[in-house]
Design a protein around this motif. Structure first.
Motif, PDB file in Angstrom:
ATOM      1  N   GLN A  70       0.834  -1.202   0.000  1.00  0.00           N
ATOM      2  CA  GLN A  70       0.000   0.000   0.000  1.00  0.00           C
ATOM      3  C   GLN A  70       0.871   1.255   0.000  1.00  0.00           C
ATOM      4  OE1 GLN A  70      -3.333  -0.679  -0.351  1.00  0.00           O
ATOM      5  NE2 GLN A  70      -2.474  -2.754  -0.403  1.00  0.00           N
ATOM      6  N   PRO A  71       0.362   2.356  -0.553  1.00  0.00           N
ATOM      7  CA  PRO A  71       1.115   3.617  -0.492  1.00  0.00           C
ATOM      8  C   PRO A  71       1.416   3.984   0.954  1.00  0.00           C
ATOM      9  CG  PRO A  71      -0.784   3.816  -1.955  1.00  0.00           C
ATOM     10  CD  PRO A  71      -0.926   2.502  -1.243  1.00  0.00           C
ATOM     11  N   ALA A  72       2.495   4.692   1.163  1.00  0.00           N
ATOM     12  CA  ALA A  72       2.917   5.029   2.523  1.00  0.00           C
ATOM     13  C   ALA A  72       1.835   5.763   3.292  1.00  0.00           C
ATOM     14  CB  ALA A  72       4.196   5.866   2.483  1.00  0.00           C
ATOM     15  N   ASP A  73       1.112   6.684   2.637  1.00  0.00           N
ATOM     16  CA  ASP A  73       0.078   7.428   3.351  1.00  0.00           C
ATOM     17  C   ASP A  73      -1.088   6.523   3.710  1.00  0.00           C
ATOM     18  OD1 ASP A  73      -0.681   7.102   0.708  1.00  0.00           O
ATOM     19  OD2 ASP A  73      -1.812   8.978   0.633  1.00  0.00           O
ATOM     20  N   GLY A  74      -1.352   5.513   2.876  1.00  0.00           N
ATOM     21  CA  GLY A  74      -2.421   4.570   3.177  1.00  0.00           C
ATOM     22  C   GLY A  74      -2.091   3.723   4.382  1.00  0.00           C
ATOM     23  N   ARG A  75      -0.815   3.298   4.485  1.00  0.00           N
ATOM     24  CA  ARG A  75      -0.402   2.505   5.641  1.00  0.00           C
ATOM     25  C   ARG A  75      -0.508   3.327   6.910  1.00  0.00           C
ATOM     26  NH1 ARG A  75       3.784   0.746   2.172  1.00  0.00           N
ATOM     27  NH2 ARG A  75       5.340   1.961   3.302  1.00  0.00           N
ATOM     28  N   ALA A  76      -0.216   4.609   6.806  1.00  0.00           N
ATOM     29  CA  ALA A  76      -0.310   5.468   7.983  1.00  0.00           C
ATOM     30  C   ALA A  76      -1.753   5.565   8.458  1.00  0.00           C
ATOM     31  CB  ALA A  76       0.239   6.858   7.661  1.00  0.00           C
ATOM     32  N   ARG A  77      -2.704   5.649   7.501  1.00  0.00           N
ATOM     33  CA  ARG A  77      -4.118   5.734   7.887  1.00  0.00           C
ATOM     34  C   ARG A  77      -4.574   4.443   8.549  1.00  0.00           C
ATOM     35  NH1 ARG A  77      -4.594   8.287   2.863  1.00  0.00           N
ATOM     36  NH2 ARG A  77      -5.360   6.370   1.887  1.00  0.00           N
ATOM     37  N   GLU A  78      -4.099   3.287   8.022  1.00  0.00           N
ATOM     38  CA  GLU A  78      -4.504   2.011   8.606  1.00  0.00           C
ATOM     39  C   GLU A  78      -3.999   1.879  10.030  1.00  0.00           C
ATOM     40  OE1 GLU A  78      -2.972  -0.890   5.982  1.00  0.00           O
ATOM     41  OE2 GLU A  78      -4.134  -0.185   4.280  1.00  0.00           O
TER      42      GLU A  78
END
Length: 308
Positions: free
Chosen positions: A298-306
């Motif tokens: 997943q994109p880095a920003d997506g992993r941060a949201r998860e």
């Protein structure tokens, strides 16, 4: 490692495996229970440690099963000592749940040539945790009711994005779901053929767990999948667990009844589990690695949201 320590490890494997066998003999997959009607009022989540970090692998299965069988609502678990450190106290008469910690230590040994070599020694330790529902006096946030489920369309859109970000080639058509290693594709029935959207995404998560295990990725040995019944049952258990882990991570709430083509695996799993006490531990570890791999795509920003 002493014979006493080794026996303790074997007893942990046997105790946990026997519990899962008992559930399977009732026709229940304990890792699917969190999606029963009683657990769809809030967002499905993994069991959480006292600091909010999720449990993984075999501990996810153990605590999901424990929570459902005992009617717990809170997803948070902690040790007796941690509850005291947070200002709480476990109510008198409450019994805890077993979780395990697996790691390894390095020991220096002398080999046949008289040279010193470093050897990694795996170990497994069991300890007891309590659900926040069993503890009085904790900070208020540990007793909050589960947040209402987010809008289904938004949640499923998030799942769409997650699977698209993996880069897997997903084709639709026919009436079977499977991963084809030779072509490196995931084949799915048409979306509209599923009884509901969550069932589609849960099935896709199952197949992506297979996909993640291919030789191009995590390199699980799939060579005997179509040749050996035990190998096929083992791989299907990994995918079954991986699909459930992903569903929890993505907030999908499918009913997850056994697929007709997978119902026969229950008997195979029972047979293997009764003879191999570490089978479920290995399967859960492989499933967790596959899920971690999909998250890493997943994109880095997506992993941060998860992780938020």
């Amino acid at each position: 490692m002493s014979s006493k320590d080794n026996k303790a490890r074997v007893d942990i494997y046997a105790k946990i495996t026997d519990r899962i066998v008992a559930e399977l003999e009732k026709g229940v997959r304990p890792w699917v229970k969190p999606w029963s009607a009683a657990h769809t009022t809030g967002r499905v989540t993994r069991p959480l440690r006292h600091n909010g970090l999720p449990y993984q692998g075999i501990n996810t299965l153990l605590l999901w099963s424990e929570a459902v069988s005992r009617g717990f609502v809170s997803p948070t678990w902690m040790t007796f000592k941690q509850s005291i450190e947070l200002g709480g106290h476990v109510r008198k008469g409450e019994t805890g749940a077993t979780v395990v910690y697996a790691s390894r230590f390095t020991r220096t040994e002398t080999d046949d040539r008289g040279e010193e070599v470093e050897r990694g020694i795996p170990f497994l330790k069991a300890y007891t945790v309590f659900c926040a529902d069993q503890i009085d006096g904790l900070p208020e946030q540990y007793y909050l009711n589960p947040a209402p489920a987010t809008d289904p369309v938004e949640r499923i859109a998030h799942a769409d994005a997650f699977f698209a970000n993996t880069g897997a080639v997903i084709r639709h058509g026919g009436n079977q779901a499977y991963f084809q290693p030779a072509l490196d594709i995931v084949q799915m029935p048409p979306f509209e053929s599923f009884r509901d959207a969550p069932s589609y995404y849960a099935t896709l998560g199952h197949e992506l767990t297979h996909w993640a295990g291919s030789e191009k990725r995590l390199d699980r040995d799939l060579s005997r999948y179509h040749k050996d019944r035990a190998s096929r049952a083992h791989e299907e258990l990994i995918a079954d667990l991986g699909g459930c882990f992903l569903a929890a991570d993505l907030g999908i709430v499918p009913e997850l009844e056994p697929r007709p083509d997978h119902a026969s695996y229950l008997a195979s799993w029972l047979e293997i589990l009764k003879n191999e006490k570490r089978f479920i531990f290995a399967a859960a570890a492989h499933a967790q690695r596959a899920v971690n791999y999909l998250h890493e795509l997943q994109p880095a920003d997506g992993r941060a949201r998860e992780a938020a």
